[in-house]
Structures are given as structure tokens and as C-alpha cells.
Design a protein around this motif. Structure first.
Motif, PDB file in Angstrom:
ATOM      1  N   GLU A  86       0.820  -1.218   0.000  1.00 21.46           N
ATOM      2  CA  GLU A  86       0.000   0.000   0.000  1.00 21.46           C
ATOM      3  C   GLU A  86       0.850   1.263   0.000  1.00 21.46           C
ATOM      4  O   GLU A  86       0.355   2.354  -0.309  1.00 21.46           O
ATOM      5  N   HIS A  87       2.116   1.114   0.352  1.00 19.01           N
ATOM      6  CA  HIS A  87       3.042   2.254   0.362  1.00 19.01           C
ATOM      7  C   HIS A  87       4.369   1.812  -0.257  1.00 19.01           C
ATOM      8  O   HIS A  87       5.368   1.648   0.449  1.00 19.01           O
ATOM      9  N   PRO A  88       4.376   1.626  -1.570  1.00 26.91           N
ATOM     10  CA  PRO A  88       5.585   1.145  -2.239  1.00 26.91           C
ATOM     11  C   PRO A  88       6.778   2.065  -1.979  1.00 26.91           C
ATOM     12  O   PRO A  88       6.611   3.285  -1.822  1.00 26.91           O
ATOM     13  N   PRO A  89       7.974   1.513  -1.899  1.00 27.75           N
ATOM     14  CA  PRO A  89       9.151   2.339  -1.625  1.00 27.75           C
ATOM     15  C   PRO A  89       9.445   3.298  -2.772  1.00 27.75           C
ATOM     16  O   PRO A  89       9.153   3.019  -3.937  1.00 27.75           O
ATOM     17  N   ARG A  90      10.020   4.427  -2.419  1.00 29.75           N
ATOM     18  CA  ARG A  90      10.469   5.404  -3.405  1.00 29.75           C
ATOM     19  C   ARG A  90      11.982   5.514  -3.314  1.00 29.75           C
ATOM     20  O   ARG A  90      12.538   5.513  -2.218  1.00 29.75           O
ATOM     21  N   PHE A  91      12.610   5.608  -4.468  1.00 26.14           N
ATOM     22  CA  PHE A  91      14.074   5.639  -4.508  1.00 26.14           C
ATOM     23  C   PHE A  91      14.549   6.930  -5.157  1.00 26.14           C
ATOM     24  O   PHE A  91      13.915   7.453  -6.073  1.00 26.14           O
ATOM     25  N   GLY A  92      15.678   7.419  -4.679  1.00 25.57           N
ATOM     26  CA  GLY A  92      16.202   8.690  -5.157  1.00 25.57           C
ATOM     27  C   GLY A  92      16.900   8.594  -6.502  1.00 25.57           C
ATOM     28  O   GLY A  92      17.017   7.516  -7.103  1.00 25.57           O
ATOM     29  N   GLU A  93      17.364   9.745  -6.968  1.00 23.92           N
ATOM     30  CA  GLU A  93      18.061   9.798  -8.247  1.00 23.92           C
ATOM     31  C   GLU A  93      19.358   8.998  -8.181  1.00 23.92           C
ATOM     32  O   GLU A  93      20.066   9.017  -7.188  1.00 23.92           O
ATOM     33  N   GLY A  94      19.641   8.292  -9.263  1.00 25.63           N
ATOM     34  CA  GLY A  94      20.839   7.482  -9.326  1.00 25.63           C
ATOM     35  C   GLY A  94      20.667   6.088  -8.756  1.00 25.63           C
ATOM     36  O   GLY A  94      21.623   5.328  -8.670  1.00 25.63           O
TER      37      GLY A  94
END
Length: 325
Positions: A229-237
Motif C-alpha cells: 500500500e506504500h511502495p518504496p520510493r528511490f532517489g536519483e541514481g
């Protein structure tokens, strides 16, 4: 910690070793994200030290991981431990600089010298061709292989390895590169490398080649630690940002498939770490795994996956549940 010998290479390594890609930090290649976010140099160094305390003796990096950053962090670690007790592996083949191809012989030599400087050492225990791209029509294949063997004669490389991503690619280049260790991606979700017609484990075992398996935890997906329900978010690179497996729908499907595994072996993350690591190790007595890490806590979790193997029936159960085989 349990130890294994990587086939005819003679290298004795911890069955759970460490992949050092994530501690290289965010990076890009040809405009595509190929690194990891969320790293901290002090946490990385603490993880390496904790690994040594726990009996992990094999650390796998590459020139392209953070464009040398991973190697430099390991170099700090090597100044604090006995070098002869550590097995250090690095790779060449993805970063080409100004060369026409990363496997151009002069570039291979240059990159190795930079790698040794980054690592603060004068030799590598294991040096891989990171892929099987040796230029158009394998232009640089024979010269690259000759260069690596010359570096071996010079004492800068102890053992030659070959990493790759397809069975046919290994079959094409290995007669020329003549590696003693193979490295490839493998985990319990399934792989062409264990199929009847493309069984790289069988091929390697028949030749007494060592096997180093990356991705045994499938970048955490086998641990059911991400909330759909809250998939992870990943930064640039970060290479995971473009991975469709981290969507709500895919995470729900993975959770469903892991249900029977959790019922049988335990529902905690650590239970799943053990199952994932031991499933991969069960494929060959000459194999070790190199899960990644960013801190000492993750190192400890990886290490606790050692020494408690799955029996043949349990491995078959895991395969059937996760692969439908």
C-alpha cells in the motif's frame, strides 16, 4: 560462519560473503541510474568491520560501483584488518572512460591500476570480466583474455573470473577467458541458469569452477519487507527506481507467493533471509552468495542466514511455491 572453496580456484570464502554495490552510492552510466541511494560512508565502514568480526572474509566490488567509491570505502577497511585474511574481488567492463570499449586491453590494465589504488592494495584475489561485451564481433576478446593472464603472471591478480547475464554468453566467451570462477544473478524466484538446457551450475561443477551468486535476496523482494500500500520510493541514481517489481500490484503478488514459505519456515524477515540464502547455496557445493548491505545491521542479518541449510525436500518446496515448478 561456514566456508566453501570456490572450485579449482582454491579460494576459501565464507558461504555468505558481501556484495559491495550498494555502498558505492548513486551513480549513472550512459544516462541510466545504476547505483543505490541511502548509503552512508561511516555506516558502510562499520558494516565491513562487523562482517570481519562475524567471519565474513570475501568482499565483492567493481570499478563502476559509484565510479570507484565502493572500492575506496573498502580501501579504508583494508587498512584496519590483516590483508592476507581477506578475499577481495573487483571487476572491469562497464566503465569505459574514453576507451572505445571497456574491454580494450590498455583500458583493462589502467582500470586495474586505479582499482588497486582505490583499494589500497597491490593485488586482487579475484578479478572479473564484468560482462561479455568484448566489442563488435568480440574484437577485444582474445587480447583482453591475454591481458588478464599477463596481469595474473605479474601477481596483480590471483584468480580470473567471468561475470555474465546469459547462458549463451558464458558458452561463447569462457573457452577464451578461461575463468576459474563464474558470477551470475540467481535467487529463488527462478532463473534460466538452473534449467535443463541452460544449467550453468551443472556446467560449472563438471569443470570444478567456483560460483559466486549475486541477488540472492532479489534486492529485498524475497523478504516481504515492503508494504504494497506504500511502495518504496528511490532517489536519483538508484537502479531500483526503474524496477517495476516495486509497484503495489507486484508487491501484492510477491506477498501472495511467499505465503506458503512463511507458513513453513517462519514469517519474520530473518526467517526469509535464511530461506533465500540457503536456497541459492543449495545449488552447488562450490557456490557462495554475495547479498548487499549498507550498514552493520544488514550485515548481521545476512550472516545469520549462514550455517542452517535447507534439505533437498525443503529446497524443492521453495522452488515449487515460488516458481510453480
Amino acid at each position: 560462519m561456514e566456508y566453501r572453496v570456490l572450485g579449482r580456484s582454491g579460494l576459501r570464502v565464507s558461504e555468505v560473503s558481501l556484495g559491495c554495490w550498494a555502498i558505492g552510492g548513486p551513480s549513472w552510466r550512459d544516462g541510466e541510474a545504476v547505483g543505490w541511494t541511502g548509503h552512508d560512508n561511516n555506516a558502510s565502514l562499520a558494516g565491513l568491520k562487523r562482517a570481519f568480526e562475524l567471519g565474513i572474509n570475501h568482499f565483492d566490488t567493481a570499478d563502476v560501483y559509484g565510479d570507484g567509491h565502493s572500492e575506496r570505502v573498502i580501501g579504508r577497511f583494508l587498512k584496519e584488518v590483516p590483508r592476507e585474511e581477506i578475499v577481495i574481488a573487483s571487476k572491469v567492463g562497464w566503465f569505459r572512460g574514453t576507451a572505445p570499449n571497456a574491454m580494450q586491453p590498455l583500458h583493462i590494465r589502467h582500470q586495474l591500476e586505479q582499482t588497486l589504488l582505490n583499494l589500497s592494495t597491490d593485488y586482487l584475489d579475484l578479478h572479473y570480466f564484468h560482462n561479455t561485451n568484448f566489442g563488435p564481433d568480440d574484437l577485444y576478446l582474445e587480447e583482453a583474455a591475454d591481458t588478464m593472464r599477463q596481469l595474473q603472471k605479474e601477481g596483480k591478480v590471483r584468480v580470473i573470473g567471468q561475470s555474465g547475464y546469459g547462458y549463451g554468453d558464458f558458452m561463447r566467451v569462457c573457452p577464451i577467458t578461461r575463468p576459474d570462477v563464474l558470477q551470475f544473478h540467481y535467487n529463488a524466484f527462478g532463473s534460466p541458469f538452473d534449467q535443463p538446457d541452460t544449467n550453468l551450475f551443472k556446467w560449472a561443477d563438471e569443470r570444478e569452477l567456483g560460483i559466486v551468486l549475486f541477488g540472492p535476496l532479489s534486492q529485498g523482494l524475497l523478504l516481504d519487507k515492503f508494504e504494497p500500500e506504500h511502495p518504496p520510493r528511490f532517489g536519483e541514481g538508484d537502479i531500483r527506481a526503474s524496477n517495476a517489481a516495486y509497484t503495489k500490484e507486484r508487491l501484492l503478488e510477491i506477498r501472495r507467493r511467499l505465503g506458503p514459505v512463511k507458513e513453513r519456515f517462519g514469517g519474520e524477515v530473518q526467517d526469509l533471509v535464511r530461506v533465500a540464502i540457503q536456497y541459492a547455496l543449495a545449488q552447488s557445493p562450490h557456490a557462495c552468495v554475495i547479498p548487499g548491505f549498507k550498514n552493520a545491521q544488514q550485515v548481521e542479518s545476512n550472516a545469520r542466514g549462514a550455517g542452517n541449510p535447507l534439505n533437498a525436500e525443503e529446497a524443492t518446496f521453495v522452488r515449487g511455491v515460488l516458481q510453480g515448478a
